[in-house]
Design a protein around this motif. Structure first.
Motif, PDB file in Angstrom:
ATOM      1  N   PRO A  17       0.826  -1.210   0.000  1.00  0.00           N
ATOM      2  CA  PRO A  17       0.000   0.000   0.000  1.00  0.00           C
ATOM      3  C   PRO A  17       0.864   1.266   0.000  1.00  0.00           C
ATOM      4  O   PRO A  17       1.984   1.257   0.488  1.00  0.00           O
ATOM      5  CB  PRO A  17      -0.795  -0.103   1.311  1.00  0.00           C
ATOM      6  CG  PRO A  17      -0.688  -1.526   1.738  1.00  0.00           C
ATOM      7  CD  PRO A  17       0.589  -2.054   1.173  1.00  0.00           C
ATOM      8  N   ASP A  18       0.325   2.315  -0.550  1.00  0.00           N
ATOM      9  CA  ASP A  18       0.935   3.651  -0.527  1.00  0.00           C
ATOM     10  C   ASP A  18       2.145   3.835  -1.438  1.00  0.00           C
ATOM     11  O   ASP A  18       2.814   4.858  -1.371  1.00  0.00           O
ATOM     12  CB  ASP A  18       1.303   4.074   0.907  1.00  0.00           C
ATOM     13  CG  ASP A  18       0.106   4.071   1.829  1.00  0.00           C
ATOM     14  OD1 ASP A  18      -0.997   4.464   1.385  1.00  0.00           O
ATOM     15  OD2 ASP A  18       0.256   3.655   2.992  1.00  0.00           O
ATOM     16  N   PHE A  19       2.440   2.839  -2.270  1.00  0.00           N
ATOM     17  CA  PHE A  19       3.524   2.969  -3.239  1.00  0.00           C
ATOM     18  C   PHE A  19       2.999   2.488  -4.590  1.00  0.00           C
ATOM     19  O   PHE A  19       2.229   1.536  -4.655  1.00  0.00           O
ATOM     20  CB  PHE A  19       4.759   2.166  -2.817  1.00  0.00           C
ATOM     21  CG  PHE A  19       5.450   2.772  -1.627  1.00  0.00           C
ATOM     22  CD1 PHE A  19       6.434   3.724  -1.792  1.00  0.00           C
ATOM     23  CD2 PHE A  19       5.081   2.412  -0.339  1.00  0.00           C
ATOM     24  CE1 PHE A  19       7.048   4.307  -0.695  1.00  0.00           C
ATOM     25  CE2 PHE A  19       5.678   2.982   0.762  1.00  0.00           C
ATOM     26  CZ  PHE A  19       6.670   3.937   0.582  1.00  0.00           C
ATOM     27  N   PRO A  20       3.431   3.122  -5.673  1.00  0.00           N
ATOM     28  CA  PRO A  20       2.813   2.876  -6.986  1.00  0.00           C
ATOM     29  C   PRO A  20       3.343   1.665  -7.749  1.00  0.00           C
ATOM     30  O   PRO A  20       3.216   1.601  -8.960  1.00  0.00           O
ATOM     31  CB  PRO A  20       3.127   4.166  -7.741  1.00  0.00           C
ATOM     32  CG  PRO A  20       4.460   4.568  -7.211  1.00  0.00           C
ATOM     33  CD  PRO A  20       4.390   4.216  -5.733  1.00  0.00           C
ATOM     34  N   TYR A  21       3.917   0.704  -7.067  1.00  0.00           N
ATOM     35  CA  TYR A  21       4.525  -0.433  -7.760  1.00  0.00           C
ATOM     36  C   TYR A  21       3.563  -1.608  -7.834  1.00  0.00           C
ATOM     37  O   TYR A  21       3.017  -2.034  -6.822  1.00  0.00           O
ATOM     38  CB  TYR A  21       5.828  -0.835  -7.071  1.00  0.00           C
ATOM     39  CG  TYR A  21       6.784   0.318  -6.989  1.00  0.00           C
ATOM     40  CD1 TYR A  21       7.289   0.901  -8.141  1.00  0.00           C
ATOM     41  CD2 TYR A  21       7.141   0.861  -5.763  1.00  0.00           C
ATOM     42  CE1 TYR A  21       8.146   1.983  -8.083  1.00  0.00           C
ATOM     43  CE2 TYR A  21       8.005   1.942  -5.687  1.00  0.00           C
ATOM     44  CZ  TYR A  21       8.504   2.498  -6.854  1.00  0.00           C
ATOM     45  OH  TYR A  21       9.341   3.575  -6.793  1.00  0.00           O
ATOM     46  N   LEU A  22       3.390  -2.129  -9.030  1.00  0.00           N
ATOM     47  CA  LEU A  22       2.451  -3.217  -9.280  1.00  0.00           C
ATOM     48  C   LEU A  22       3.149  -4.570  -9.344  1.00  0.00           C
ATOM     49  O   LEU A  22       4.334  -4.654  -9.698  1.00  0.00           O
ATOM     50  CB  LEU A  22       1.733  -2.992 -10.621  1.00  0.00           C
ATOM     51  CG  LEU A  22       0.935  -1.724 -10.780  1.00  0.00           C
ATOM     52  CD1 LEU A  22       0.445  -1.598 -12.214  1.00  0.00           C
ATOM     53  CD2 LEU A  22      -0.225  -1.709  -9.803  1.00  0.00           C
ATOM     54  N   GLU A  23       2.399  -5.618  -9.060  1.00  0.00           N
ATOM     55  CA  GLU A  23       2.912  -6.974  -9.246  1.00  0.00           C
ATOM     56  C   GLU A  23       3.385  -7.174 -10.689  1.00  0.00           C
ATOM     57  O   GLU A  23       4.364  -7.867 -10.935  1.00  0.00           O
ATOM     58  CB  GLU A  23       1.836  -7.994  -8.911  1.00  0.00           C
ATOM     59  CG  GLU A  23       1.454  -8.038  -7.449  1.00  0.00           C
ATOM     60  CD  GLU A  23       0.316  -8.988  -7.162  1.00  0.00           C
ATOM     61  OE1 GLU A  23      -0.357  -9.449  -8.119  1.00  0.00           O
ATOM     62  OE2 GLU A  23       0.093  -9.278  -5.973  1.00  0.00           O
ATOM     63  N   ALA A  24       2.705  -6.552 -11.630  1.00  0.00           N
ATOM     64  CA  ALA A  24       3.064  -6.677 -13.042  1.00  0.00           C
ATOM     65  C   ALA A  24       4.483  -6.192 -13.311  1.00  0.00           C
ATOM     66  O   ALA A  24       5.160  -6.696 -14.209  1.00  0.00           O
ATOM     67  CB  ALA A  24       2.082  -5.892 -13.910  1.00  0.00           C
ATOM     68  N   GLU A  25       4.956  -5.240 -12.535  1.00  0.00           N
ATOM     69  CA  GLU A  25       6.313  -4.749 -12.728  1.00  0.00           C
ATOM     70  C   GLU A  25       7.343  -5.804 -12.354  1.00  0.00           C
ATOM     71  O   GLU A  25       8.429  -5.852 -12.936  1.00  0.00           O
ATOM     72  CB  GLU A  25       6.524  -3.466 -11.936  1.00  0.00           C
ATOM     73  CG  GLU A  25       5.688  -2.321 -12.503  1.00  0.00           C
ATOM     74  CD  GLU A  25       5.814  -1.055 -11.700  1.00  0.00           C
ATOM     75  OE1 GLU A  25       6.804  -0.318 -11.923  1.00  0.00           O
ATOM     76  OE2 GLU A  25       4.934  -0.803 -10.863  1.00  0.00           O
ATOM     77  N   VAL A  26       7.011  -6.656 -11.395  1.00  0.00           N
ATOM     78  CA  VAL A  26       7.908  -7.756 -11.026  1.00  0.00           C
ATOM     79  C   VAL A  26       7.955  -8.772 -12.173  1.00  0.00           C
ATOM     80  O   VAL A  26       9.032  -9.230 -12.562  1.00  0.00           O
ATOM     81  CB  VAL A  26       7.455  -8.424  -9.714  1.00  0.00           C
ATOM     82  CG1 VAL A  26       8.388  -9.584  -9.360  1.00  0.00           C
ATOM     83  CG2 VAL A  26       7.389  -7.412  -8.582  1.00  0.00           C
ATOM     84  N   VAL A  27       6.799  -9.093 -12.723  1.00  0.00           N
ATOM     85  CA  VAL A  27       6.746 -10.012 -13.864  1.00  0.00           C
ATOM     86  C   VAL A  27       7.575  -9.452 -15.013  1.00  0.00           C
ATOM     87  O   VAL A  27       8.405 -10.156 -15.608  1.00  0.00           O
ATOM     88  CB  VAL A  27       5.286 -10.256 -14.310  1.00  0.00           C
ATOM     89  CG1 VAL A  27       5.241 -11.090 -15.588  1.00  0.00           C
ATOM     90  CG2 VAL A  27       4.487 -10.913 -13.195  1.00  0.00           C
TER      91      VAL A  27
END
Length: 84
Positions: A17-27
């Motif tokens: 929460p509170d940070f704009p990083y998505l799981e998709a960025e890890v993929v």
């Protein structure tokens, strides 16, 4: 980059929460040769530099995604999580 991330719509949740990083960025990072949890949290998202506690909170989720993407064994995932 943004278009490729959007195509990974099954991974639309935030890492923390509170940070704009998505799981998709890890993929996406895995597909761009990221090989460690530390790499994703430090270099690909910079979360480790922005907020240590948020990065620590994200380790398990990043590990789960990387295990699936890179075919890690449970032992490799555990070693990566301990090293991160």
């Amino acid at each position: 980059l943004a278009l490729n991330i959007c195509e990974l719509s099954t991974h639309h949740k935030l890492l923390v929460p509170d940070f704009p990083y998505l799981e998709a960025e890890v993929v996406y990072a895995c597909r761009e040769y990221a090989c460690t949890i530390e790499d994703v949290l430090s270099r690909r998202t910079r979360l480790a530099f922005l907020n240590k506690n948020a990065a620590l909170q994200a380790i398990a989720a990043v590990g789960d995604i990387m295990q699936q993407e890179l075919g890690w064994s449970p032992q490799v995932k555990q070693m990566q999580m301990e090293a991160a």
